[in-house]
Design an enzyme around this catalytic site. Structure first.
Site, mmCIF file in Angstrom:
data_model
loop_
_atom_site.group_PDB
_atom_site.id
_atom_site.type_symbol
_atom_site.label_atom_id
_atom_site.label_comp_id
_atom_site.label_asym_id
_atom_site.label_seq_id
_atom_site.Cartn_x
_atom_site.Cartn_y
_atom_site.Cartn_z
ATOM 1 N N GLU A 99 -10.305 1.672 -2.630
ATOM 2 C CA GLU A 99 -10.181 1.928 -4.064
ATOM 3 C C GLU A 99 -11.252 1.178 -4.864
ATOM 4 O OE1 GLU A 99 -6.225 2.159 -5.617
ATOM 5 O OE2 GLU A 99 -5.389 2.508 -3.623
ATOM 6 N N THR A 114 -10.981 10.321 -0.511
ATOM 7 C CA THR A 114 -12.080 9.772 0.282
ATOM 8 C C THR A 114 -12.454 10.686 1.434
ATOM 9 O OG1 THR A 114 -11.444 7.513 -0.276
ATOM 10 C CG2 THR A 114 -12.766 7.805 1.703
ATOM 11 N N GLY A 154 -5.542 -24.517 12.032
ATOM 12 C CA GLY A 154 -6.149 -24.804 13.324
ATOM 13 C C GLY A 154 -6.010 -23.638 14.285
ATOM 14 N N PHE A 213 -25.833 2.272 -10.140
ATOM 15 C CA PHE A 213 -25.252 2.838 -8.923
ATOM 16 C C PHE A 213 -26.306 3.632 -8.163
ATOM 17 C CE2 PHE A 213 -21.382 1.929 -11.213
ATOM 18 C CZ PHE A 213 -20.500 1.578 -10.221
ATOM 19 N N ASP A 272 -7.974 -21.666 8.642
ATOM 20 C CA ASP A 272 -8.705 -22.828 9.136
ATOM 21 C C ASP A 272 -7.817 -24.076 9.149
ATOM 22 O OD1 ASP A 272 -11.261 -24.248 9.827
ATOM 23 O OD2 ASP A 272 -10.845 -25.218 7.901
ATOM 24 N N SER A 293 0.828 -1.207 0.000
ATOM 25 C CA SER A 293 0.000 0.000 0.000
ATOM 26 C C SER A 293 0.861 1.254 0.000
ATOM 27 C CB SER A 293 -0.937 0.016 1.209
ATOM 28 O OG SER A 293 -1.935 -0.958 1.090
ATOM 29 N N TRP A 351 -9.390 8.014 5.975
ATOM 30 C CA TRP A 351 -8.804 6.730 5.562
ATOM 31 C C TRP A 351 -7.656 6.945 4.580
ATOM 32 C CZ3 TRP A 351 -10.540 4.074 9.264
ATOM 33 C CH2 TRP A 351 -11.878 4.125 9.660
ATOM 34 N N GLY A 399 -17.044 7.006 0.705
ATOM 35 C CA GLY A 399 -15.908 6.860 -0.192
ATOM 36 C C GLY A 399 -16.278 6.400 -1.587
ATOM 37 N N PHE A 427 -2.690 10.650 -0.646
ATOM 38 C CA PHE A 427 -3.705 10.945 -1.656
ATOM 39 C C PHE A 427 -5.020 11.236 -0.954
ATOM 40 C CE2 PHE A 427 -7.007 9.305 -4.631
ATOM 41 C CZ PHE A 427 -6.691 9.996 -5.789
#
Length: 387
Positions: free
Chosen positions: A367, A136, A343, A387, A340, A95, A166, A141, A133
């Site tokens: 994003e 948001t 365990g 949308f 999983d 990121s 964020w 967002g 950047f």
């Protein structure tokens, strides 16, 4: 000859010599510098910023931008492989590189003046200037057009007011690429951290991307010089163009996370003895791991073709949406299934699966959520905007 467990279709043979060299270099960095420390960094909620100079030295910041700006000038497939190998270590590391490269350096290159490019890009490529950047906002967002942040002309300057939420690297950043409504449409501004009225507040209590800095940004009558406005774009196509670049890298990153989880669980199930035989000797475990390998293979081929389209200049945002949707869903499902198979041990950060699963909760959301990308494809198929 036995097939490679994480490359059943020999995708690597489709890469150029330079692309393979890039992948190998970043893989070594991840193995030697990221993986040994990232579990503790995640536990501590700490971004390992001591790695930034090494990341820069490898040429991973703005890697696809021209060499005249201090960048590596690599192709899109190489950038994808960088993202894959970094996220094999941790989504937080990928990121950081993605934001610096695609969301900060790219808009300066694509939408900025030559003076802005020369002012910022070489130092950003060297890791001396960190960017974030700002698109948001807290109220929604997925609907960036509804942003409340605005900038108004005041003589030769702009007065910026609003907030962003964020924001990766917000408290690390020396500059923020901030998008705001103006009387002439949405525009982008390079906001420097020492501008009066600009503050960043780090977000804590995260259960995801803990080895990454996430912040809220606040702008209270911040005076921004006209020289810091990105002059070559207006409207949502500016920030959305940046997001297309970043989402492209995200289609590759989760492949690395999925490979890390499968690698771990293959080794664990061979060593873990239950009912007098290794877990790997059971049909249920083999079917699960075979299905993981199938999904990883499909994702690799999807992203490689997307990269070839990108390098040919024909990649469309809808194609990026399909790959982000598919590959993030693939990786988060594999991470959960690997947890999983591990365990009870799988709930600790001594193993990678739970950390990747938690990180991917963010990656599948930011994003463009999974639903947003499904609706993008739905619109492409039907011609109807739902949308």
């Amino acid at each position: 000859m036995a097939l490679h467990p994480y490359d059943l279709y020999d995708v690597r043979s489709l890469l150029s010599e330079e692309e393979r060299a890039v992948q190998d270099a970043v893989a070594r960095f991840t193995d030697e510098r990221v993986i040994p420390i990232i579990g503790d960094a995640f536990d501590q909620g700490r971004f390992p910023k001591e790695l930034v100079p090494e990341i820069a030295e490898l040429g991973l910041l703005g890697s696809s931008l021209p060499e005249k700006y201090g960048c590596a000038g690599l192709n899109g497939v190489s950038y994808g492989l960088i993202c894959q190998e970094l996220e094999r270590g941790d989504s937080g590391i990928r990121s950081f590189v993605s934001v610096q490269s695609s969301l900060c350096m790219y808009p300066i290159y694509a939408y900025g003046s030559e003076e802005q490019r020369m002012r910022w890009l070489p130092d950003m490529a060297a890791g001396k200037v960190i960017g974030c950047f700002g698109l948001t906002e807290a109220h929604g967002g997925s609907d960036p057009a509804s942003m409340k942040t605005h900038a108004k002309r005041d003589g030769a300057d702009w007065i910026l007011n609003g907030s962003k939420m964020w924001i990766t690297s917000g408290n690390l950043a020396d500059i923020a690429i901030v998008w705001a409504h103006t009387d002439d449409g949405i525009q982008g501004f390079v906001v420097e951290k020492d501008f009066p009225g600009f503050t960043a507040q780090e977000i804590h209590k995260k259960m995801s991307l803990r080895a990454s800095v996430t912040s809220a940004l606040f702008f209270d009558n911040v005076r921004v010089p006209e020289a810091n406005r990105l002059p070559n774009v207006k409207g949502l196509k500016g920030p959305l163009g940046c997001l297309t670049q970043a989402r492209y890298g995200i289609t590759w990153g989760p492949i690395g996370a999925a490979i890390a989880c499968l690698d771990e669980v293959l080794a664990y199930t061979k060593e873990r003895i239950l009912f007098d035989r290794p877990v790997a000797a059971t049909q249920s475990a083999q079917i699960k791991m075979a299905d993981m390998a199938r999904r990883i293979t499909l994702a690799q081929l999807l992203s490689l073709q997307l990269g070839r389209l990108k390098d040919a200049g024909t990649m469309q945002p809808q194609q990026v949406s399909l790959a982000k949707w598919n590959n993030c869903r693939m990786a988060i499902d594999i991470a959960r299934e690997c947890r999983d198979l591990l365990g009870g041990a799988g709930i600790t950060t001594e193993h990678a699966a739970i950390r990747h699963a938690l990180n991917l909760e963010s990656v599948i959301t930011y994003e463009g959520t999974e639903t947003v990308h499904q609706l993008v494809i739905g619109r492409e198929l039907t011609g109807i905007n739902a949308f």
